[in-house]
Design an enzyme around this catalytic site. Structure first.
Site, PDB file in Angstrom:
ATOM      1  N   ASN A 117      33.178  31.710 -26.121  1.00 31.82           N
ATOM      2  CA  ASN A 117      33.751  32.400 -24.966  1.00 31.82           C
ATOM      3  C   ASN A 117      32.655  33.255 -24.321  1.00 31.82           C
ATOM      4  O   ASN A 117      31.558  33.385 -24.867  1.00 31.82           O
ATOM      5  CB  ASN A 117      34.937  33.262 -25.421  1.00 31.82           C
ATOM      6  CG  ASN A 117      35.886  33.590 -24.289  1.00 31.82           C
ATOM      7  OD1 ASN A 117      35.630  33.255 -23.121  1.00 31.82           O
ATOM      8  ND2 ASN A 117      36.984  34.253 -24.611  1.00 31.82           N
ATOM      9  N   HIS A 142      40.837  28.969 -17.601  1.00 32.08           N
ATOM     10  CA  HIS A 142      39.594  29.585 -18.075  1.00 32.08           C
ATOM     11  C   HIS A 142      38.612  28.482 -18.462  1.00 32.08           C
ATOM     12  O   HIS A 142      39.022  27.437 -18.963  1.00 32.08           O
ATOM     13  CB  HIS A 142      39.931  30.456 -19.289  1.00 32.08           C
ATOM     14  CG  HIS A 142      38.801  31.279 -19.817  1.00 32.08           C
ATOM     15  ND1 HIS A 142      37.931  31.973 -18.994  1.00 32.08           N
ATOM     16  CD2 HIS A 142      38.405  31.543 -21.094  1.00 32.08           C
ATOM     17  CE1 HIS A 142      37.050  32.610 -19.758  1.00 32.08           C
ATOM     18  NE2 HIS A 142      37.315  32.363 -21.024  1.00 32.08           N
ATOM     19  N   CYS A 184      33.694  32.899 -15.267  1.00 28.24           N
ATOM     20  CA  CYS A 184      33.788  32.037 -16.462  1.00 28.24           C
ATOM     21  C   CYS A 184      33.413  30.599 -16.124  1.00 28.24           C
ATOM     22  O   CYS A 184      32.796  29.904 -16.924  1.00 28.24           O
ATOM     23  CB  CYS A 184      35.200  32.074 -17.027  1.00 28.24           C
ATOM     24  SG  CYS A 184      36.448  31.398 -15.932  1.00 28.24           S
TER      25      CYS A 184
END
Ligand SMILES: *[C@@H]1O[C@H](CO)[C@@H](O)[C@H](O)[C@H]1NC(C)=O
Ligand SMILES: *[C@@H]1O[C@H](CO)[C@@H](O)[C@H](O)[C@H]1NC(C)=O
Length: 332
Positions: free
Chosen positions: A298, A278, A112
């Site tokens: 995302n 994240h 990520c």
């Protein structure tokens, strides 16, 4: 009297926040959807037995990002103008940049941190007139050992310094055969009934190749794109102004259990404990049902959340999302 009422309200709120459910359980989802003030809807994205796998997608140590940014990134003091719009969606402003509407998939890999940075870098090259190329997550994830440990996590702020000093080659999504180094890990279903094969096992970090795919018409060194500047930004309005002037930024935040079940609306932490850090791309902002939000992409493919995107409460540092914002300007 007022004081007592206030205490009761506080006790009630605290009780709500500490309500214990099995992570990702139907009970937790039903509970979130039963709260009239929550303003967001939960649903089934991951099953309870997938909690450990979901945690691996959270590849950011927030403490490390903060320490590194303070020491090594310039803080940009953005001058906020009084014509800042209330709603801003770059997908309608820079329509010549399709990367703004794309959602990526990190696969079963804690990359990520690379996606959050590379997606914003890609958009900004196009916005500034450099054409629509895709910057390679593969290059960053596999080769920037200075940035982190590939699929086991890394630091998005370091990606921006690497972008400035070493540059990053191009590369599209998995299977695209686009650019120098497309992503080598397949899209997979992080979720229940999507169209991809299910995500199984932990992908090991692919070996770093200092070369482009065969058939690509430039060398690895020729293909490197570099930053003119990299910086951190703070405060709601300065982040808004930078989004409007220059395009998407990279952010990191704390993920709580309930976030994994996000489907729509303006997310704020409602139930469950902390799972990890994240990294994501903030692209815009707005107001919905009286609540200010950041619009965020995302990297868990378009089956997760609101077609891969989510909204999160803006202006109150929800889940620390306003604390770790970094960005850069491309050298064209
Ligand atoms: C996160 O980074 C900090 C600072 O570098 C370090 O002290 C800490 O051990 C790290 N936490 C984890 C869980 O690795
Ligand atoms: C390489 O390929 C691209 C896309 O096919 C093309 O636009 C470009 O001109 C080529 N570059 C060279 C140096 O041949």
């Amino acid at each position: 009297m007022e004081f007592l009422v206030l205490i009761c309200v506080l006790v009630a709120l605290t009780a709500a926040n500490t309500k214990q459910f099995k992570p990702l359980s139907d009970e937790q989802i039903t509970y979130i959807n039963s709260l009239s003030g929550a303003n967001w809807k939960a649903g089934r994205n991951f099953y309870p037995h997938e909690l450990e796998r979901a945690k691996r997608l959270l590849g950011v140590n927030l403490t490390e990002v903060m320490e590194f940014s303070r020491k090594h990134l310039t803080y940009k003091n953005v001058q906020v103008r009084d014509d800042l719009p209330v709603n801003f969606d770059p997908r309608t402003k820079w329509t010549h940049c399709p990367s703004l509407i794309e959602i990526w998939d990190q696969s079963n890999c804690g990359s990520c941190w690379a996606f959050g940075a590379v997606e914003a870098i890609t958009d900004r090259i196009c916005i500034k007139g450099g054409g629509q190329v895709h910057i390679s997550t593969e290059d960053v994830n596999d080769c920037c050992t200075y940035c982190g440990d590939g699929c086991d996590g890394g630091n998005p702020a370091r990606v921006y310094l690497w972008y400035k000093s070493q540059g990053i080659v191009t590369g599209g999504q998995y299977g695209s055969n686009e650019g120098c180094k497309p992503y080598s890990l397949p899209h997979c279903d992080h979720h229940t009934t999507g169209k991809y094969p299910s995500c199984k096992g932990d992908a090991p970090t692919p070996a770093c190749q200092l070369a482009c795919r065969s058939g690509y018409n430039k060398t690895y060194t020729e293909d490197k794109r570099k930053a003119k500047s990299s910086y951190s930004i703070q405060s709601e309005e300065q982040i808004m102004q930078d989004l409007v002037d220059n395009g998407p930024v990279t952010a990191a935040f704390l993920v709580y259990e309930d976030f994994l079940s996000y489907k729509s609306g303006v997310y704020k932490h409602t139930a469950g404990g902390v799972l990890g850090g994240h990294a994501v791309k903030i692209l815009g902002y707005g107001v919905e049902n009286g609540e200010k939000y950041w619009l965020v992409a995302n990297s868990w493919n378009e089956d997760w959340g609101d077609k891969g995107f989510f909204k999160i409460l803006k202006g109150s540092n929800e889940c620390l999302i306003e604390d770790y914002v970094v960005a850069g300007e491309p050298q064209l």
